[in-house]
Scaffold this motif. Structure first.
Motif, PDB file in Angstrom:
ATOM      1  N   ARG A 189     -59.703  19.398  30.545  1.00 39.52           N
ATOM      2  CA  ARG A 189     -60.858  19.752  31.274  1.00 39.52           C
ATOM      3  C   ARG A 189     -61.492  20.882  30.831  1.00 39.52           C
ATOM      4  NH1 ARG A 189     -62.842  16.894  35.415  1.00 39.52           N
ATOM      5  NH2 ARG A 189     -60.819  15.745  35.503  1.00 39.52           N
ATOM      6  N   PRO A 190     -62.723  21.050  30.563  1.00 41.81           N
ATOM      7  CA  PRO A 190     -63.595  22.323  30.239  1.00 41.81           C
ATOM      8  C   PRO A 190     -63.630  23.269  31.363  1.00 41.81           C
ATOM      9  CG  PRO A 190     -65.170  20.705  30.370  1.00 41.81           C
ATOM     10  CD  PRO A 190     -63.844  19.882  30.531  1.00 41.81           C
ATOM     11  N   ARG A 191     -63.152  24.739  30.664  1.00 41.69           N
ATOM     12  CA  ARG A 191     -63.209  25.782  31.481  1.00 41.69           C
ATOM     13  C   ARG A 191     -64.215  26.781  31.313  1.00 41.69           C
ATOM     14  NH1 ARG A 191     -59.740  23.412  35.452  1.00 41.69           N
ATOM     15  NH2 ARG A 191     -57.967  22.589  34.537  1.00 41.69           N
ATOM     16  N   ALA A 192     -64.243  27.811  32.167  1.00 42.00           N
ATOM     17  CA  ALA A 192     -65.415  28.866  31.939  1.00 42.00           C
ATOM     18  C   ALA A 192     -64.382  30.182  31.814  1.00 42.00           C
ATOM     19  CB  ALA A 192     -66.054  29.005  33.236  1.00 42.00           C
ATOM     20  N   LEU A 193     -64.843  31.122  31.018  1.00 48.52           N
ATOM     21  CA  LEU A 193     -64.124  32.328  30.570  1.00 48.52           C
ATOM     22  C   LEU A 193     -63.747  32.931  31.842  1.00 48.52           C
ATOM     23  CD1 LEU A 193     -63.130  34.050  28.057  1.00 48.52           C
ATOM     24  CD2 LEU A 193     -65.611  35.248  28.352  1.00 48.52           C
TER      25      LEU A 193
END
Length: 279
Positions: A189-193
């Protein structure tokens, strides 16, 4: 949506200069391979900020300032965070992935233990790109291939950790194996920095973190790898490993400067020093 914006032209030019790379004409898998290899050979994996008493903020301005203006390296959050900015600016589709590194006990580490990148080239092929894992794959690994993938660093395999599929919208975990041994578990699942701030804080403060035990600086070379761990200089050339102990502070500072391009005015002091080794 994550928190990474494309680089302005001057920053893009500075980044390409930093890794001694040309501006690719397109976002191809071959270009990704060249960019990753160039990054690994020019920007060291290092944890010196922890032992110099420096903060390690995870914002793009601080990351670019460290990599480009100060000519430093960093650990995974900084190195792959910066690499993601570069790749996105060059036209690749990039997702930040949360990873957990397998320990010697065969158990994955803490959540947000590692930041890696899923990168999609213009032909739709998907790759695991990683310039922040130290001694690991030299080339991006295919995320669509479940067979062995040969690399100068060994034989790698990407496999579904939970039996799930690998389609575009599948978010099942993946395991990355090197020479048959699990190295990394990735959540798709894509994450944010910003999601990685807690993991980065733990790694730079906890006595249980391997990064707080002592300074390490390491870089891939054309013939192997060079690593400075505390005062021990480890050089691998064509499979032959040599170790030398640097006796003076001046020798250590010169090694940082000459081998890694890092100019320091003082030595890093271990935050939580390594204890005596058993046996």
């Amino acid at each position: 949506m994550d928190d990474l914006e494309p680089l302005p032209p001057a920053r893009l030019a500075a980044y390409l200069d930093r890794i001694e790379a040309r501006h690719p004409a397109a976002a191809t898998a071959g270009d990704l391979r060249d960019l990753q290899l160039g990054h690994l050979r020019t920007v060291p994996f290092e944890n010196l900020s922890i032992h110099l008493g420096e903060d390690v903020p995870l914002d793009t301005g601080a990351i670019l300032g460290k990599l480009l203006d100060r000519r430093r390296g960093g650990f995974c959050y900084e190195l792959n965070g910066g690499f993601a900015l570069l790749l996105r600016t060059l036209g690749f589709r990039v997702r930040l992935l949360e990873g957990r590194v397998y320990g010697s006990d065969g158990v994955p580490g803490i959540p947000y233990d590692h930041l890696a990148l899923q990168v999609e080239a213009e032909d739709g092929s998907r790759w695991l790109a990683d310039v922040g894992f130290g001694d690991h794959a030299h080339h991006p690994l295919s995320l669509d291939d479940r067979d062995d993938q040969k690399d100068p660093a060994g034989v790698f395999r990407v496999q579904d950790a939970d039996g799930g599929g690998g389609g575009e919208d599948a978010f099942g975990d993946l395991d990355v194996l090197r020479d048959g041994k699990p190295q990394l578990r990735l959540a798709r699942r894509p994450r944010a920095l910003a999601d990685f701030v807690t993991g980065a804080w733990w790694h730079r403060t906890s006595p249980a973190s391997p990064f707080t035990r002592g300074p390490v600086c390491s870089r891939l070379t054309a013939t192997g790898r060079v690593t400075l761990r505390d005062r021990t200089l480890i050089t691998t050339r064509d499979g032959e490993r040599a170790e030398d102990t640097l006796g003076t502070d001046a020798e250590v500072l010169a090694a940082y400067r000459d081998l890694f391009g890092i100019s320091l005015d003082r030595l890093p002091v271990p935050l939580h020093p390594r204890g005596p080794q058993p046996g």
